[in-house]
Scaffold this motif. Structure first.
Motif, PDB file in Angstrom:
ATOM      1  N   ASP A 114       0.844  -1.193   0.000  1.00  0.00           N
ATOM      2  CA  ASP A 114       0.000   0.000   0.000  1.00  0.00           C
ATOM      3  C   ASP A 114       0.878   1.240   0.000  1.00  0.00           C
ATOM      4  OD1 ASP A 114      -2.378   1.494   0.121  1.00  0.00           O
ATOM      5  OD2 ASP A 114      -2.166   1.718   2.282  1.00  0.00           O
ATOM      6  N   LYS A 115       0.774   2.001  -1.091  1.00  0.00           N
ATOM      7  CA  LYS A 115       1.472   3.277  -1.224  1.00  0.00           C
ATOM      8  C   LYS A 115       2.973   3.125  -0.965  1.00  0.00           C
ATOM      9  CE  LYS A 115      -2.495   6.236  -0.105  1.00  0.00           C
ATOM     10  NZ  LYS A 115      -3.483   5.155   0.004  1.00  0.00           N
ATOM     11  N   VAL A 116       3.629   2.293  -1.749  1.00  0.00           N
ATOM     12  CA  VAL A 116       5.079   2.093  -1.635  1.00  0.00           C
ATOM     13  C   VAL A 116       5.725   2.310  -2.995  1.00  0.00           C
ATOM     14  CG1 VAL A 116       4.810   0.441   0.250  1.00  0.00           C
ATOM     15  CG2 VAL A 116       4.973  -0.395  -2.107  1.00  0.00           C
ATOM     16  N   SER A 117       7.033   2.524  -2.985  1.00  0.00           N
ATOM     17  CA  SER A 117       7.771   2.642  -4.238  1.00  0.00           C
ATOM     18  C   SER A 117       7.850   1.277  -4.907  1.00  0.00           C
ATOM     19  CB  SER A 117       9.180   3.165  -3.969  1.00  0.00           C
ATOM     20  OG  SER A 117       9.932   2.203  -3.259  1.00  0.00           O
ATOM     21  N   CYS A 118       8.209   1.284  -6.184  1.00  0.00           N
ATOM     22  CA  CYS A 118       8.308   0.016  -6.916  1.00  0.00           C
ATOM     23  C   CYS A 118       9.443  -0.836  -6.356  1.00  0.00           C
ATOM     24  CB  CYS A 118       8.525   0.294  -8.403  1.00  0.00           C
ATOM     25  SG  CYS A 118       8.372  -1.158  -9.445  1.00  0.00           S
ATOM     26  N   GLY A 119      10.549  -0.180  -5.943  1.00  0.00           N
ATOM     27  CA  GLY A 119      11.651  -0.924  -5.346  1.00  0.00           C
ATOM     28  C   GLY A 119      11.223  -1.654  -4.089  1.00  0.00           C
ATOM     29  N   MET A 120      10.432  -0.973  -3.251  1.00  0.00           N
ATOM     30  CA  MET A 120       9.932  -1.606  -2.041  1.00  0.00           C
ATOM     31  C   MET A 120       8.968  -2.744  -2.394  1.00  0.00           C
ATOM     32  SD  MET A 120       9.910  -1.793   1.235  1.00  0.00           S
ATOM     33  CE  MET A 120      10.648  -0.258   1.808  1.00  0.00           C
ATOM     34  N   THR A 143       7.866   6.142  -7.739  1.00  0.00           N
ATOM     35  CA  THR A 143       6.440   6.450  -7.649  1.00  0.00           C
ATOM     36  C   THR A 143       5.761   5.518  -6.643  1.00  0.00           C
ATOM     37  OG1 THR A 143       6.494   7.034  -9.983  1.00  0.00           O
ATOM     38  CG2 THR A 143       4.321   6.761  -8.979  1.00  0.00           C
ATOM     39  N   LEU A 144       4.882   6.087  -5.816  1.00  0.00           N
ATOM     40  CA  LEU A 144       4.170   5.297  -4.820  1.00  0.00           C
ATOM     41  C   LEU A 144       2.894   4.719  -5.428  1.00  0.00           C
ATOM     42  CD1 LEU A 144       4.502   7.547  -1.638  1.00  0.00           C
ATOM     43  CD2 LEU A 144       6.098   5.865  -2.557  1.00  0.00           C
ATOM     44  N   ASN A 145       2.641   3.439  -5.150  1.00  0.00           N
ATOM     45  CA  ASN A 145       1.459   2.790  -5.692  1.00  0.00           C
ATOM     46  C   ASN A 145       1.072   1.627  -4.788  1.00  0.00           C
ATOM     47  OD1 ASN A 145      -0.502   2.932  -7.796  1.00  0.00           O
ATOM     48  ND2 ASN A 145       1.150   3.343  -9.237  1.00  0.00           N
ATOM     49  N   SER A 146      -0.084   1.030  -5.082  1.00  0.00           N
ATOM     50  CA  SER A 146      -0.587  -0.068  -4.255  1.00  0.00           C
ATOM     51  C   SER A 146      -1.115  -1.186  -5.145  1.00  0.00           C
ATOM     52  CB  SER A 146      -1.730   0.417  -3.343  1.00  0.00           C
ATOM     53  OG  SER A 146      -1.358   1.565  -2.621  1.00  0.00           O
ATOM     54  N   THR A 147      -1.013  -2.418  -4.643  1.00  0.00           N
ATOM     55  CA  THR A 147      -1.618  -3.543  -5.360  1.00  0.00           C
ATOM     56  C   THR A 147      -1.834  -4.698  -4.393  1.00  0.00           C
ATOM     57  OG1 THR A 147      -1.493  -4.897  -7.372  1.00  0.00           O
ATOM     58  CG2 THR A 147       0.524  -4.697  -6.075  1.00  0.00           C
ATOM     59  N   ASP A 477      -4.959  10.265   4.331  1.00  0.00           N
ATOM     60  CA  ASP A 477      -3.894  10.959   3.624  1.00  0.00           C
ATOM     61  C   ASP A 477      -2.881  11.487   4.633  1.00  0.00           C
ATOM     62  OD1 ASP A 477      -5.019  10.551   1.119  1.00  0.00           O
ATOM     63  OD2 ASP A 477      -6.325  12.288   1.315  1.00  0.00           O
ATOM     64  N   VAL A 478      -3.386  12.133   5.693  1.00  0.00           N
ATOM     65  CA  VAL A 478      -2.546  12.623   6.780  1.00  0.00           C
ATOM     66  C   VAL A 478      -3.270  12.349   8.092  1.00  0.00           C
ATOM     67  CG1 VAL A 478      -1.381  14.597   7.806  1.00  0.00           C
ATOM     68  CG2 VAL A 478      -1.591  14.471   5.337  1.00  0.00           C
ATOM     69  N   THR A 524       9.818   7.714   4.950  1.00  0.00           N
ATOM     70  CA  THR A 524       9.496   6.932   3.747  1.00  0.00           C
ATOM     71  C   THR A 524       9.873   7.684   2.483  1.00  0.00           C
ATOM     72  OG1 THR A 524       7.250   7.852   3.720  1.00  0.00           O
ATOM     73  CG2 THR A 524       7.590   5.787   4.897  1.00  0.00           C
ATOM     74  N   ASN A 525      10.632   8.754   2.619  1.00  0.00           N
ATOM     75  CA  ASN A 525      10.966   9.576   1.460  1.00  0.00           C
ATOM     76  C   ASN A 525      12.446   9.934   1.497  1.00  0.00           C
ATOM     77  OD1 ASN A 525      10.716  11.115  -0.840  1.00  0.00           O
ATOM     78  ND2 ASN A 525       9.997  12.927   0.237  1.00  0.00           N
ATOM     79  N   GLY A 526      13.306   8.925   1.428  1.00  0.00           N
ATOM     80  CA  GLY A 526      14.733   9.205   1.453  1.00  0.00           C
ATOM     81  C   GLY A 526      15.514   8.061   2.053  1.00  0.00           C
ATOM     82  N   ASP A 527      15.877   8.177   3.373  1.00  0.00           N
ATOM     83  CA  ASP A 527      16.764   7.182   3.945  1.00  0.00           C
ATOM     84  C   ASP A 527      16.042   5.907   4.375  1.00  0.00           C
ATOM     85  OD1 ASP A 527      15.414   8.402   6.003  1.00  0.00           O
ATOM     86  OD2 ASP A 527      17.180   9.156   7.037  1.00  0.00           O
ATOM     87  N   LEU A 528      14.710   5.894   4.345  1.00  0.00           N
ATOM     88  CA  LEU A 528      13.930   4.679   4.595  1.00  0.00           C
ATOM     89  C   LEU A 528      14.406   3.951   5.851  1.00  0.00           C
ATOM     90  CD1 LEU A 528      13.447   3.197   1.023  1.00  0.00           C
ATOM     91  CD2 LEU A 528      11.708   4.204   2.477  1.00  0.00           C
ATOM     92  N   GLY A 529      14.147   4.555   7.004  1.00  0.00           N
ATOM     93  CA  GLY A 529      14.555   3.904   8.223  1.00  0.00           C
ATOM     94  C   GLY A 529      13.891   4.522   9.432  1.00  0.00           C
ATOM     95  N   LEU A 530      14.111   3.905  10.583  1.00  0.00           N
ATOM     96  CA  LEU A 530      13.570   4.377  11.847  1.00  0.00           C
ATOM     97  C   LEU A 530      14.663   5.118  12.585  1.00  0.00           C
ATOM     98  CD1 LEU A 530      11.335   4.360  14.054  1.00  0.00           C
ATOM     99  CD2 LEU A 530      12.340   2.224  14.869  1.00  0.00           C
ATOM    100  N   ALA A 531      14.351   6.333  13.059  1.00  0.00           N
ATOM    101  CA  ALA A 531      15.339   7.136  13.766  1.00  0.00           C
ATOM    102  C   ALA A 531      14.751   7.622  15.086  1.00  0.00           C
ATOM    103  CB  ALA A 531      15.775   8.325  12.911  1.00  0.00           C
ATOM    104  N   ILE A 532      15.551   7.521  16.164  1.00  0.00           N
ATOM    105  CA  ILE A 532      15.229   8.112  17.463  1.00  0.00           C
ATOM    106  C   ILE A 532      16.318   9.138  17.731  1.00  0.00           C
ATOM    107  CG2 ILE A 532      14.803   7.658  19.902  1.00  0.00           C
ATOM    108  CD1 ILE A 532      14.228   4.751  19.146  1.00  0.00           C
ATOM    109  N   GLU A 533      15.950  10.400  17.820  1.00  0.00           N
ATOM    110  CA  GLU A 533      16.948  11.464  17.820  1.00  0.00           C
ATOM    111  C   GLU A 533      16.702  12.452  18.953  1.00  0.00           C
ATOM    112  OE1 GLU A 533      17.481  11.645  12.964  1.00  0.00           O
ATOM    113  OE2 GLU A 533      15.793  12.651  13.935  1.00  0.00           O
ATOM    114  N   ALA A 534      17.775  12.838  19.657  1.00  0.00           N
ATOM    115  CA  ALA A 534      17.724  13.914  20.632  1.00  0.00           C
ATOM    116  C   ALA A 534      17.938  15.226  19.892  1.00  0.00           C
ATOM    117  CB  ALA A 534      18.796  13.719  21.696  1.00  0.00           C
TER     118      ALA A 534
END
Length: 713
Positions: A114-120, A143-147, A477-478, A524-534
């Motif tokens: 759901d709403k992912v890039s083709c690579g994903m 491009t983000l798409n779903s199937t 959407d948001v 979900t728009n670049g480094d594709l990861g989880l970050a916990i930041e101070a």
């Protein structure tokens, strides 16, 4: 071209995955070997081999033939599908399909994104396989798409059915050894030109002008409140640059409803006027079929010599002198003489085929009605049953004079009625307890709806307050949430935002500070990861020394791996680690190194031959030095660590004063594994010297005994 120049096919076992060695054998007696590929469709090999050939008995279904494809991809493996005897020759005809076709054997129970890039999507598909595969999956389409597909084979999910990745993301499939890719576009601009003339040997051209368009009718439909606004041009059309007044208009409609820049006729005109600069819809479609066998050594043959540097997907220029048109087309199909590395024929034109036309897999079987649709249909069926299954009620207009209200009751008497609808100037309501209520279902004149349950297909709302949603899937959407916990101070507001281009973002921000103190984000728009930041609450800058980032692509990124509250391990980008006292790091103004002991049951150094190459036994002067020289160059010292407040006395080396055979490349540390190896080598050399000395002493002892005996005599 001599026989020594042929690209000889190689035969491999059915379980081969690397194809980096010479295989079972080379099929040097091959009579003919041709590779045929169609863009987004079949990729096959046909080989002809003598029945009495040396390796004819080795041609078994399931094995691979690695054959030359083109100079870009080199040799590629093809799995043998059939081996047939040619009735008119003493040869076998072997038919094989590209290695990636093995994905037809890999099944998927469910593939849903759901709403992912083709690579994903490609990665998710590989992970969804019931049985693993060595084939790599890749895409450069962002491009983000779903199937959603169920109970299909992997190749069908890539491009064989409706709802496949090819069908959804609209890419182009490229297949190489151990890899299948969905690319934005294959090939490059080749710089090659072909000028078509009538009656050219070896060249057929199909010219399609039926779909040529010389005008577009742009429009946009924008939702404004509860209604739609239609935007169109007062002049109706935008014409192509080559349109001549008086020509017959051949137009198509172009929908700009999704373009946020289009808000009125002026902006629609501005956007639409650039349409023909980025489209070839006003050009004829030219499909060229080139047969190099028919060309032979004709005059036209010279013209096509440069086709040897054009590959499938590449673009070239075509000039049609009769139509006086210069256009571009792409190579979309070829047959390669694999042995000689030359094209047999190729097609230059438009991409028409896809895997759906070449596979036997059925069309996708999506659930036509999802759970929400089923539930809505239940409500519709129930409403229909109740309305149509009733004969009506007792209609009363009360009072007969104005103002009046309308009643529909289960009796014709207000005083005895229990179930009734009451409709007047203030609204419409239903009561199960008589005329005076209470009314539990209704619509008031000031816009309020009261109901125990509202069943709707689409609900549009500005605000929804005080609500619990259960038993449903939510699609937003948001999604935004802001919550300020109760005191005591300082209060940290919790803010969550999902979607809208931010991915997942959770922040904790003090009511007295401009920036959050901490944030958790799933980008979900670049480094594709989880970050916990101070975060610095005064400047908004992320503290690089206090972050944890986790990504399936980049791994784990953190300056501190904290143990039991007092010791950390810091790692720099090239993998060197240091033990750091946590309190020194936090309160001492930065990473002031204080070495502290590590204790474990064992420290193991990877030493298997699996990790090493160029393995040779050490000679006494393998590094220009003997082990004895290395030991003599290195002194042992006593010392204490600068950061050790106890001044504990230790014994060890000083890197700057040790042999360079023992130190690391930067000269700042001793390689302990290296040191042990040198000491072991020194011990072996000492053992050899000791044995030699023992032999010498024994010989001298025998000589002394002999002399003593002679003197005695």
């Amino acid at each position: 071209m001599g026989k020594r120049d042929l690209n000889v096919p190689l035969l491999y076992e059915a379980n081969e995955t690397e194809f980096l060695h010479s295989g079972i054998c080379s099929l040097s007696e091959t009579v003919r070997c041709e590779v045929h590929e169609v863009m987004n469709a079949e990729f096959e090999l046909e080989l002809e081999y003598p029945v009495n050939g040396l390796h004819a008995h080795e041609l078994i279904n399931g094995r691979y033939i690695s054959a030359f494809v083109d100079t870009q991809r080199g040799y590629n493996p093809f799995e043998i599908d059939t081996v047939e005897k040619d009735l008119f020759a003493d040869t076998f005809i072997v038919k094989a399909s590209h290695q990636t076709n093995q994905l037809r054997k890999k099944m998927v129970k469910e593939f849903k994104v759901d709403k992912v890039s083709c690579g994903m999507a490609m990665n998710r598909l590989k992970n969804a396989l019931i049985e693993p595969t060595s084939i790599q999956f890749y895409s450069d389409i962002e491009t983000l798409n779903s199937t959603w597909l169920r109970f299909k084979n992997a190749l069908a999910c890539v491009g064989g059915v409706e709802g496949s990745i090819l069908d959804t993301w609209r890419g182009e499939i490229e297949r190489t050894t151990n890899k299948i890719s969905m690319l934005k576009k294959r090939g490059t601009d080749s710089g090659v030109s072909i000028a078509y003339r009538k009656n050219m040997t070896g060249l057929n051209i199909n010219t399609d002008t039926l779909d040529m368009v010389n005008a577009i009718m742009p429009y946009a439909i924008k939702a404004v409140g509860d209604s739609d606004t239609v935007i169109s041009l007062s002049e109706n059309y935008i014409y192509s640059p080559d349109f001549v007044a008086g020509n017959e208009i051949n137009a198509v409609e172009i929908d700009y409803s999704s373009d946020e820049n289009v808000i009125d006729e002026k902006t629609l005109r501005s956007v639409a006027k650039n349409y023909f600069s980025s489209s070839v819809i006003n050009e004829p479609i030219l499909d060229l079929e080139i047969s190099f066998q028919d060309l032979g050594q004709t005059e036209e043959y010279k013209m096509f010599q440069n086709m040897n540097r054009v590959f499938i997907g590449d673009t070239l220029s075509v000039f049609h002198d009769e139509l006086n048109v210069q256009t571009t087309a792409r190579m979309v199909e070829f047959t390669m003489d694999s042995l000689r590395g030359e094209y047999v024929n190729c097609t230059v034109g438009s991409v028409k085929s896809d895997l759906k036309s070449t596979m036997t897999a059925g069309m996708a079987t999506k659930d036509e009605i999802e759970a929400g649709d089923n539930r809505m249909q239940e409500y519709v069926d129930d409403l229909t049953k109740q309305i149509t299954g009733n004969q009506g009620g007792n209609l009363v207009i009360r009072p007969p004079e104005k103002p009046a209200e309308m009643l529909i009751m289960d009796t014709d008497n207000i005083s005895t009625a229990v179930n009734l609808w009451r409709f007047n100037q203030m609204g419409l309501g239903h009561s199960k307890t008589g005329y005076n209520g209470e009314y539990t279902i209704g619509l008031t004149q000031d816009g309020k709806i009261v109901a125990d349950l509202i069943a709707t297909g689409t609900l549009r709302a500005i605000d929804i307050e005080g609500v619990t949603i259960s038993g449903s899937a939510g699609y937003f959407d948001v999604l935004y949430s802001s919550f300020l916990p109760s005191k005591p101070s300082p209060q940290y507001r919790e803010e969550l935002q999902m979607g809208g281009g931010t991915g997942f973002n959770l922040q904790a921000q003090s009511t007295t500070k401009q920036y959050p103190a901490m944030q958790v984000r799933l980008n979900t728009n670049g480094d594709l990861g989880l970050a916990i930041e101070a975060v610095n609450e005064n400047t908004g800058a992320i503290d690089a020394d206090r972050v944890v980032r986790l990504s399936p692509f980049a791994g784990i990124e953190t300056p501190l791996l904290q143990s039991d509250g007092w010791c950390c391990i810091g790692a720099n980008p090239d993998g060197k680690t240091a033990s750091i006292d946590r309190h020194t790091w936090v309160s001492g103004g930065g990473p002031q190194l204080r070495y502290v002991p590590h204790r474990a049951s064992n420290f193991e150094t990877a030493s298997s031959e699996e990790y090493k190459k160029n393995i040779r036994k050490v000679k006494k002067t393998a590094f220009g030095k003997t082990a004895k020289q290395v030991i003599n160059e290195t002194d042992v010292f006593t010392y204490s660590h600068i950061a050790d407040e106890t001044n504990e006395k230790k014994i060890g080396f000083i890197a700057e004063q040790a042999s360079d055979s023992l130190t690391t490349a930067d000269g700042k540390a001793i390689d302990l594994y290296n040191s042990v190896a040198w000491l072991y080598q020194y011990a072996k050399e000492n053992e050899e010297e000791k044995e030699a000395l023992k032999a010498e002493v024994k010989e001298l002892k025998n000589l002394v005994n002999k002399l003593v005996k002679e003197v005695s005599e």
